[in-house]
Write a protein that holds these residues in place. Structure first.
Motif, PDB file in Angstrom:
ATOM      1  N   ASP A 117       0.833  -1.206   0.000  1.00 40.99           N
ATOM      2  CA  ASP A 117       0.000   0.000   0.000  1.00 40.99           C
ATOM      3  C   ASP A 117       0.870   1.259   0.000  1.00 40.99           C
ATOM      4  O   ASP A 117       1.869   1.336   0.723  1.00 40.99           O
ATOM      5  CB  ASP A 117      -0.908   0.027   1.234  1.00 40.99           C
ATOM      6  CG  ASP A 117      -2.079  -0.937   1.106  1.00 40.99           C
ATOM      7  OD1 ASP A 117      -2.276  -1.475   0.006  1.00 40.99           O
ATOM      8  OD2 ASP A 117      -2.779  -1.134   2.112  1.00 40.99           O
ATOM      9  N   SER A 118       0.492   2.217  -0.773  1.00 44.70           N
ATOM     10  CA  SER A 118       1.197   3.511  -0.782  1.00 44.70           C
ATOM     11  C   SER A 118       0.731   4.353   0.400  1.00 44.70           C
ATOM     12  O   SER A 118      -0.258   4.029   1.069  1.00 44.70           O
ATOM     13  CB  SER A 118       0.895   4.255  -2.075  1.00 44.70           C
ATOM     14  OG  SER A 118      -0.486   4.597  -2.128  1.00 44.70           O
ATOM     15  N   HIS A 165      -0.640   7.146   0.194  1.00 46.53           N
ATOM     16  CA  HIS A 165      -1.957   7.656  -0.201  1.00 46.53           C
ATOM     17  C   HIS A 165      -3.043   6.649   0.168  1.00 46.53           C
ATOM     18  O   HIS A 165      -4.104   7.016   0.712  1.00 46.53           O
ATOM     19  CB  HIS A 165      -1.979   7.953  -1.697  1.00 46.53           C
ATOM     20  CG  HIS A 165      -3.253   8.604  -2.170  1.00 46.53           C
ATOM     21  ND1 HIS A 165      -4.375   7.868  -2.491  1.00 46.53           N
ATOM     22  CD2 HIS A 165      -3.581   9.914  -2.349  1.00 46.53           C
ATOM     23  CE1 HIS A 165      -5.335   8.693  -2.859  1.00 46.53           C
ATOM     24  NE2 HIS A 165      -4.876   9.944  -2.788  1.00 46.53           N
ATOM     25  N   HIS A 186       7.476   8.019   4.454  1.00 47.57           N
ATOM     26  CA  HIS A 186       6.544   7.512   3.431  1.00 47.57           C
ATOM     27  C   HIS A 186       7.044   6.224   2.764  1.00 47.57           C
ATOM     28  O   HIS A 186       6.253   5.467   2.206  1.00 47.57           O
ATOM     29  CB  HIS A 186       6.276   8.595   2.367  1.00 47.57           C
ATOM     30  CG  HIS A 186       7.504   9.067   1.665  1.00 47.57           C
ATOM     31  ND1 HIS A 186       8.459   9.831   2.297  1.00 47.57           N
ATOM     32  CD2 HIS A 186       7.925   8.888   0.382  1.00 47.57           C
ATOM     33  CE1 HIS A 186       9.432  10.112   1.442  1.00 47.57           C
ATOM     34  NE2 HIS A 186       9.135   9.556   0.273  1.00 47.57           N
ATOM     35  N   LYS A 187       8.353   5.960   2.823  1.00 43.50           N
ATOM     36  CA  LYS A 187       8.891   4.733   2.227  1.00 43.50           C
ATOM     37  C   LYS A 187       9.157   3.649   3.281  1.00 43.50           C
ATOM     38  O   LYS A 187       9.677   2.590   2.947  1.00 43.50           O
ATOM     39  CB  LYS A 187      10.178   5.046   1.468  1.00 43.50           C
ATOM     40  CG  LYS A 187       9.968   5.915   0.225  1.00 43.50           C
ATOM     41  CD  LYS A 187      11.277   6.095  -0.524  1.00 43.50           C
ATOM     42  CE  LYS A 187      11.056   6.923  -1.790  1.00 43.50           C
ATOM     43  NZ  LYS A 187      12.325   7.111  -2.555  1.00 43.50           N
TER      44      LYS A 187
END
Length: 302
Positions: A2-3, A5, A33-34
């Motif tokens: 999942d990203s 977002h 975020h990563k």
């Protein structure tokens, strides 16, 4: 997969005070975020976005657990793993022997079977962890336990390698769960190996029968030859017959100092050990058949 977002959208769907845009902004702002870790997370309704981000980036989610017991066979291990609701099934266990051989090769086991190489323990894991991931951890721990036990072996051991130690430990694990008897059982088998005497261990017969064993070991089974029939074959069986724990491994390489060659279950979880067959027959009659007097005691006649 999942990203950031997608994660933000899922949090927004739960009516939390965030959404895709906000979650992406803050995850990038904090440089996380990563680093979002897959898992199942219990999110408090009033929990801050910073706290949610920190926990997801650290993988601080809800864990499931599974307990693999000492003495279980590989078949029993796989049955337990594949009946667990939160373990992802990637291995086909219909042909258990073929799977055992394949995993032994893939997981770097110096054997043509994975039997014996799975460390019995309680394992905690993220929801959705795969069966192979769990087995890889268990094999790694068993390798370490075996190496540790081998380094602590006594000068009295007749075993020539860690693999032989694992093999004998698997038999000890099936023969007794009573800790004070483990080293005595080990000594009996050591003494027999030194004399080139058959081990005559019922659990090896049962393992060789596999799915053909229905809970009642009979004389015909003892007389049916197989590579696991320790009543007809000399030495250790070709592979371990169960997955032994740490205490059985230590007992295998640290036998007690005794000349005992026989033992029989007393019915209370302990065993009686004999140095000769005559005494052993008395022990079997007394403890198994309820006949005669306790072995080792003098009988007075008047």
């Amino acid at each position: 997969g999942d990203s950031a977002h997608t994660v933000g959208r899922k949090l927004g769907d739960l009516s939390l005070k965030t959404g895709p845009a906000t979650f992406v902004l803050f995850s990038r702002l904090f440089g996380l975020h990563k680093n979002l870790k897959a898992g199942v997370y219990h999110i408090q309704k009033e929990e801050s976005l910073a706290s949610i981000l920190t926990r997801i980036s650290q993988g601080d989610g809800v864990h499931a657990s599974i307990t693999l017991l000492e003495g279980w066979t590989f078949r029993q291990v796989m049955n337990s793993i594949h009946s667990h609701a939160h373990i992802r099934k990637t291995l086909d266990s219909k042909d258990i022997d073929a799977l055992s051989m394949r995993l032994a090769l893939e997981l770097g086991v110096d054997s043509n079977s994975i039997e014996g190489w799975i460390f019995p323990d309680t394992y905690f894991f993220q929801y959705g962890a795969s069966d192979k991931q769990l087995l890889r951890r268990a094999v790694m721990l068993q390798k370490k336990s075996l190496n540790d036990a081998w380094e602590k072996r006594s000068a009295d051991t007749k075993l020539n390698s860690p693999i032989e130690a694992l093999n004998l430990a698997s038999i000890i694990e099936k023969e007794t769960q009573y800790e004070p008897d483990r080293k005595m059982v080990s000594a009996v088998f050591h003494n027999r190996l030194a004399m080139n005497m058959r081990l005559q261990s019922d659990p090896t017969i049962i393992y060789g029968l596999g799915s053909n064993f229905y809970g009642n070991l009979q004389k015909k089974h003892l007389k049916t030859d197989s590579s696991y029939n320790s009543y007809m074959r000399f030495g250790l069986p070709p592979t371990p017959i169960s997955n032994p724990g740490r205490l059985a491994l230590l007992a295998a390489v640290n036998p007690a100092k005794t000349k005992a060659l026989y033992f029989v279950a007393k019915g209370d979880g302990t065993s009686f050990f004999s140095r000769n067959f005559q005494q052993h027959k008395r022990a079997v009659n007394y403890y198994q058949k309820g006949i005669g007097s306790p072995p080792g005691q003098r009988v007075r006649f008047e």
